[in-house]
Design a protein around this motif. Sequence first.
Motif, PDB file in Angstrom:
ATOM      1  N   ALA A 172       0.849  -1.194   0.000  1.00  0.00           N
ATOM      2  CA  ALA A 172       0.000   0.000   0.000  1.00  0.00           C
ATOM      3  C   ALA A 172       0.883   1.242   0.000  1.00  0.00           C
ATOM      4  O   ALA A 172       2.058   1.192   0.356  1.00  0.00           O
ATOM      5  N   ALA A 226      -5.128   0.968   0.640  1.00  0.00           N
ATOM      6  CA  ALA A 226      -5.617   0.008  -0.349  1.00  0.00           C
ATOM      7  C   ALA A 226      -4.466  -0.824  -0.909  1.00  0.00           C
ATOM      8  O   ALA A 226      -3.364  -0.317  -1.131  1.00  0.00           O
ATOM      9  N   ASN A 227      -4.741  -2.096  -1.146  1.00  0.00           N
ATOM     10  CA  ASN A 227      -3.770  -3.011  -1.723  1.00  0.00           C
ATOM     11  C   ASN A 227      -3.598  -2.670  -3.205  1.00  0.00           C
ATOM     12  O   ASN A 227      -4.553  -2.689  -3.964  1.00  0.00           O
TER      13      ASN A 227
END
Length: 182
Positions: free
Chosen positions: A143, A149-150
Amino acid sequence: GNLGSTFNSNLSGVDAGDLVTFGVVVENTGSRSAFDVRMRDTLPAGFSLPVGGLNLCVTDGTGSPIAYSALGTGFFDAAGGIELTDPGPTPIPAGALDPGRDASGTTITTGRNVAVITYDLQLDGSVAPNQVITNTATLFNYAGVEGGANHVPGGLTDLATVTTALPVVAKTITGTNQAHTL
């Protein structure tokens, strides 16, 4: 310096019982630190954990250790793996891996944007001659901010193959009663 190019990490000519050291390299090429860096590997059929242990070592590109934690049962857990500890080698910026380029796009070559994971596995005694064993490493999360968020929801994988040696046949005369063969 060579990470910008593709390199082949395949191995051949090994025998049953041999100890093989694998290396997985993860490079942050972005302009921000990488957080929540998580990866795993497979334990390929034909390999076992050595009696002396996995010898798992995680360092940055300068050779300095990077702290990590096990996810699930560790590096070979299909639902787990390891996570590099934030902050990484340098406290500012505070990611697990430093940026690979600055805001102007210039590549940073300190090595602190690279994680090198090495470990040992031992070939089983049951491997066949000329057997090809495939190992798959996966980066399954990173992230741009802690808990963010990935950026690789499908994961990024790379393969390496290990091929066992073919048998070698040698013939030797150990004795004869024929004078012309001496």
